[in-house]
Design a protein around this motif. Structure first.
Motif, PDB file in Angstrom:
ATOM      1  N   SER A  60       1.789  20.731  -8.089  1.00 23.00           N
ATOM      2  CA  SER A  60       2.994  20.059  -7.599  1.00 23.00           C
ATOM      3  C   SER A  60       3.584  20.795  -6.398  1.00 23.00           C
ATOM      4  CB  SER A  60       4.034  19.970  -8.717  1.00 23.00           C
ATOM      5  OG  SER A  60       4.414  21.270  -9.128  1.00 23.00           O
ATOM      6  N   ALA A  61       4.569  20.152  -5.766  1.00 22.37           N
ATOM      7  CA  ALA A  61       5.253  20.739  -4.608  1.00 22.37           C
ATOM      8  C   ALA A  61       6.758  20.538  -4.764  1.00 22.37           C
ATOM      9  CB  ALA A  61       4.773  20.092  -3.320  1.00 22.37           C
ATOM     10  N   THR A  62       7.538  21.439  -4.199  1.00 19.09           N
ATOM     11  CA  THR A  62       9.005  21.343  -4.229  1.00 19.09           C
ATOM     12  C   THR A  62       9.518  21.333  -2.798  1.00 19.09           C
ATOM     13  OG1 THR A  62       9.104  22.535  -6.327  1.00 19.09           O
ATOM     14  CG2 THR A  62      11.125  22.413  -5.050  1.00 19.09           C
ATOM     15  N   SER A  63      10.442  20.418  -2.530  1.00 15.43           N
ATOM     16  CA  SER A  63      10.978  20.284  -1.179  1.00 15.43           C
ATOM     17  C   SER A  63      11.940  21.422  -0.859  1.00 15.43           C
ATOM     18  CB  SER A  63      11.710  18.948  -1.036  1.00 15.43           C
ATOM     19  OG  SER A  63      12.969  19.015  -1.703  1.00 15.43           O
ATOM     20  N   GLY A  64      12.383  21.452   0.377  1.00 14.30           N
ATOM     21  CA  GLY A  64      13.472  22.336   0.758  1.00 14.30           C
ATOM     22  C   GLY A  64      14.780  21.812   0.178  1.00 14.30           C
ATOM     23  N   THR A  65      15.831  22.633   0.196  1.00 17.16           N
ATOM     24  CA  THR A  65      17.127  22.230  -0.366  1.00 17.16           C
ATOM     25  C   THR A  65      17.886  21.326   0.605  1.00 17.16           C
ATOM     26  OG1 THR A  65      18.208  24.210   0.503  1.00 17.16           O
ATOM     27  CG2 THR A  65      17.312  24.335  -1.732  1.00 17.16           C
ATOM     28  N   PHE A  66      18.707  20.464   0.035  1.00 13.86           N
ATOM     29  CA  PHE A  66      19.565  19.587   0.826  1.00 13.86           C
ATOM     30  C   PHE A  66      20.787  19.246  -0.014  1.00 13.86           C
ATOM     31  CE2 PHE A  66      16.580  17.033  -1.533  1.00 13.86           C
ATOM     32  CZ  PHE A  66      17.308  15.958  -2.015  1.00 13.86           C
ATOM     33  N   ASN A  67      21.815  18.669   0.621  1.00 10.56           N
ATOM     34  CA  ASN A  67      23.077  18.355  -0.052  1.00 10.56           C
ATOM     35  C   ASN A  67      23.353  16.866  -0.013  1.00 10.56           C
ATOM     36  OD1 ASN A  67      23.502  21.148  -0.357  1.00 10.56           O
ATOM     37  ND2 ASN A  67      24.444  21.264   1.674  1.00 10.56           N
ATOM     38  N   ILE A  68      24.058  16.396  -1.025  1.00  8.80           N
ATOM     39  CA  ILE A  68      24.559  15.023  -1.033  1.00  8.80           C
ATOM     40  C   ILE A  68      26.085  15.111  -0.939  1.00  8.80           C
ATOM     41  CG2 ILE A  68      24.743  12.874  -2.342  1.00  8.80           C
ATOM     42  CD1 ILE A  68      21.942  13.474  -1.296  1.00  8.80           C
ATOM     43  N   THR A  69      26.619  14.470   0.081  1.00  7.21           N
ATOM     44  CA  THR A  69      28.066  14.517   0.319  1.00  7.21           C
ATOM     45  C   THR A  69      28.719  13.224  -0.160  1.00  7.21           C
ATOM     46  OG1 THR A  69      27.735  13.620   2.552  1.00  7.21           O
ATOM     47  CG2 THR A  69      27.750  16.027   2.318  1.00  7.21           C
ATOM     48  N   VAL A  70      30.069  13.252  -0.203  1.00  5.35           N
ATOM     49  CA  VAL A  70      30.823  12.039  -0.550  1.00  5.35           C
ATOM     50  C   VAL A  70      30.847  11.137   0.666  1.00  5.35           C
ATOM     51  CG1 VAL A  70      33.040  11.122  -1.288  1.00  5.35           C
ATOM     52  CG2 VAL A  70      32.210  13.304  -2.226  1.00  5.35           C
ATOM     53  N   GLY A  71      30.512   9.890   0.449  1.00  2.15           N
ATOM     54  CA  GLY A  71      30.489   8.948   1.564  1.00  2.15           C
ATOM     55  C   GLY A  71      31.817   8.228   1.745  1.00  2.15           C
ATOM     56  N   ALA A  72      31.795   7.190   2.548  1.00  3.97           N
ATOM     57  CA  ALA A  72      33.002   6.396   2.811  1.00  3.97           C
ATOM     58  C   ALA A  72      33.370   5.598   1.561  1.00  3.97           C
ATOM     59  CB  ALA A  72      32.748   5.448   3.975  1.00  3.97           C
ATOM     60  N   ALA A  73      34.686   5.312   1.422  1.00  4.54           N
ATOM     61  CA  ALA A  73      35.162   4.501   0.299  1.00  4.54           C
ATOM     62  C   ALA A  73      34.462   3.154   0.299  1.00  4.54           C
ATOM     63  CB  ALA A  73      36.671   4.307   0.394  1.00  4.54           C
ATOM     64  N   ALA A  74      33.953   2.770  -0.882  1.00 10.37           N
ATOM     65  CA  ALA A  74      33.177   1.539  -0.970  1.00 10.37           C
ATOM     66  C   ALA A  74      33.599   0.655  -2.133  1.00 10.37           C
ATOM     67  CB  ALA A  74      31.689   1.868  -1.089  1.00 10.37           C
ATOM     68  N   LYS A  75      34.195   1.245  -3.197  1.00  7.89           N
ATOM     69  CA  LYS A  75      34.471   0.448  -4.391  1.00  7.89           C
ATOM     70  C   LYS A  75      35.550   1.130  -5.234  1.00  7.89           C
ATOM     71  CE  LYS A  75      30.768   2.701  -7.034  1.00  7.89           C
ATOM     72  NZ  LYS A  75      29.550   2.525  -7.829  1.00  7.89           N
ATOM     73  N   LEU A  76      36.058   0.343  -6.189  1.00  7.94           N
ATOM     74  CA  LEU A  76      37.010   0.853  -7.164  1.00  7.94           C
ATOM     75  C   LEU A  76      36.330   0.967  -8.517  1.00  7.94           C
ATOM     76  CD1 LEU A  76      40.144  -1.339  -6.260  1.00  7.94           C
ATOM     77  CD2 LEU A  76      39.673   1.022  -5.547  1.00  7.94           C
ATOM     78  N   ALA A  77      36.828   1.881  -9.347  1.00  9.76           N
ATOM     79  CA  ALA A  77      36.284   2.026 -10.698  1.00  9.76           C
ATOM     80  C   ALA A  77      37.390   2.541 -11.610  1.00  9.76           C
ATOM     81  CB  ALA A  77      35.098   2.974 -10.698  1.00  9.76           C
ATOM     82  N   PHE A  78      37.453   2.003 -12.832  1.00 11.84           N
ATOM     83  CA  PHE A  78      38.411   2.507 -13.817  1.00 11.84           C
ATOM     84  C   PHE A  78      37.915   3.857 -14.322  1.00 11.84           C
ATOM     85  CE2 PHE A  78      39.869  -1.834 -13.781  1.00 11.84           C
ATOM     86  CZ  PHE A  78      41.222  -1.752 -14.100  1.00 11.84           C
TER      87      PHE A  78
END
Length: 476
Positions: free
Chosen positions: A342-360
């Motif tokens: 197997s192989a493992t990728s380099g590290t990366f981040n997931i950020t908060v995006g633009a407002a898109a929806k509401l949720a309770f």
């Protein structure tokens, strides 16, 4: 030589004498005949003498030969051919298929060592071979290095032995002297490919060998060189190709990039099927699967791609539409194929995006009519991946979802709409006046996708007031 033979008779009777004479000796021939009749008869016998080698002078890859001429037994010419070590000599000397009347020749292209020569005289159908004569050739001065390795394609990871021979001008291996043990260096000169194990090694009896193996795929030109006598050609090259070996492992050739939650990575991952030396095996079509590496990013995050697993094409699995929903740092992806490392990728981040929806983020609880819910609703402003957009202050409005609960029921809250704070609209004092089952609330913001709460019920509470359920009418 002549011999006389006499045939004797008695009366009218005649005796026939059959005489055979054998002459033996080096290069001699056997002759015989018969005679019949009476009276006295005579005959003559001749031989073809064998030549004598009078000179066999060794040189650098050559032997200068000379031999005595042979007198023919009768009319005609005697011709000769030369043999070396039981076979024909070099083309510069007469051969059995093309004998010549010359009595000297120089044999060329002769390897160093001891060789045995013979000369055969030919007259008509008669032949006579000389005694053997030996000549010992020593190699001359080193003039060149010959690299004689195979030029067949070499698989990456497979081995091959390089052989370089130190030779004199006649092509003889220099087996003695300082040149026979020179240090020979094997090195790459040009080409996109490479081999492992190149370097220097000492020759033994004029021959240097070095074991190498294929590494990077591509064409490669190698050279063998050494310090020889002045004026010698001290290098020789050959070219062959290194080709990929068997599929062994996976490797990321394009790394996934950071992106907002649930938004496709700007750079989509690509995974190559490689041999042990990192060459892409272009004939492989393995099915490669991507997954978030355990322990990286955010627990509970999900990876989605247009297709996953993805079959390799020309040895490379190129993914599309891949994204991760939950914001987090230090994500890596793992690429697997059951048959390969197997192989493992380099590290990366997931950020908060633009407002898109509401949720309770907090559900309203059931209560009695007109009494505030014990658990008040909270509505969160989220990006497409469900991450709270903490910088958003949208104004969120609550309402009883159409068709739920009791018709005509009313919702009341301390404030409705309610502005979000750090991305969350926290309501207070919310209640519904009419008892009923299966109520849900809807949260809306004109710019965002709406949300619907879970179901709850409103029951009849304790007696608290009187109300006219039927009004009196006017009368006289």
């Amino acid at each position: 030589m002549r011999r006389a033979f006499k045939t004797l008779g008695s009366g009218s009777r005649t005796m026939t004498a059959i005489v055979m004479l054998a002459l033996l000796g080096a290069g001699g021939v056997l002759a015989f005949w018969s005679a019949a009749g009476s009276g006295t008869a005579s005959g003559s016998l001749a031989t073809l003498a064998a030549p004598t080698i009078t000179g066999a002078t060794a040189g650098a890859g050559t032997t200068a030969l000379s031999w005595s001429a042979v007198t023919p037994p009768a009319s005609g010419t005697v011709t000769y051919y030369v043999g070396r070590d039981g076979g024909p000599a070099g083309a510069s000397c007469p051969s059995a298929t093309s004998p010549s009347s010359v009595t000297t020749c120089t044999d060329t292209g002769v390897a160093a060592g001891t060789h045995t020569y013979t000369v055969t005289a030919v007259w008509r159908s008669w032949t006579a071979k000389s005694a053997s004569s030996a000549a010992t050739l020593a190699s001359g001065s080193a003039t060149q290095i010959v690299l004689s390795t195979s030029t067949e394609a070499l698989a990456s990871g497979a081995g091959r032995t390089l052989t370089a021979t130190i030779e004199d001008a006649a092509g003889n291996t220099v087996v003695a002297g300082a040149d026979s043990t020179r240090s020979v260096t094997f090195a790459k000169t040009t080409g996109s490919g490479s081999v492992a194990g190149l370097g220097a090694t000492s020759a033994s009896s004029g021959v240097a060998t070095l074991a190498v193996s294929g590494s990077t795929a591509g064409s490669v030109t190698l050279r063998a060189s050494a310090t020889l006598n002045a004026g010698a050609t001290n290098s020789n090259t050959l070219t062959f190709s290194v080709v990929p070996g068997s599929a062994s492992k996976l490797a990321f050739t394009a790394q996934p990039s950071s992106s907002p939650g649930a938004s496709a990575f700007a750079t989509q991952p690509a995974v190559a099927v490689q041999d042990a030396n990192g060459n892409t095996v272009t004939t492989d079509s393995s099915s490669v699967t991507l997954a978030i590496t355990s322990g990286s990013g955010t627990s509970g995050a999900s990876l989605a791609c247009t297709a996953n697993p993805k079959a390799a094409s020309s040895g490379v699995a190129t993914f599309a539409g891949c994204n991760i929903d939950k914001a987090g740092s230090g994500y890596t992806l793992s690429a697997t194929d059951a048959a390969l490392a197997s192989a493992t990728s380099g590290t990366f981040n997931i950020t908060v995006g633009a407002a898109a929806k509401l949720a309770f983020s907090q559900q309203p609880s059931g209560s009695t009519g007109g009494i505030a819910f014990a658990t008040q609703p909270k509505v969160t402003v989220q990006d497409a991946g469900g991450n709270t957009v903490t910088g958003d202050s949208s104004s969120v409005a609550l309402a009883i979802t159409n068709g739920t609960g009791t018709s005509g029921a009313g919702l009341a809250c301390t404030a409705n709409p309610q502005a979000a704070s750090s991305g969350v609209a926290t309501f207070a004092g919310c209640n519904i006046d009419k008892a009923g089952n299966g109520y849900t609330l809807s949260a809306t913001d004109a710019a965002l996708a709406s949300a619907t709460s879970g179901t709850f019920n409103i029951t009849v509470g304790a007696a608290a007031k009187l109300a006219f359920s039927q009004q009196p009418s006017g009368s006289t």
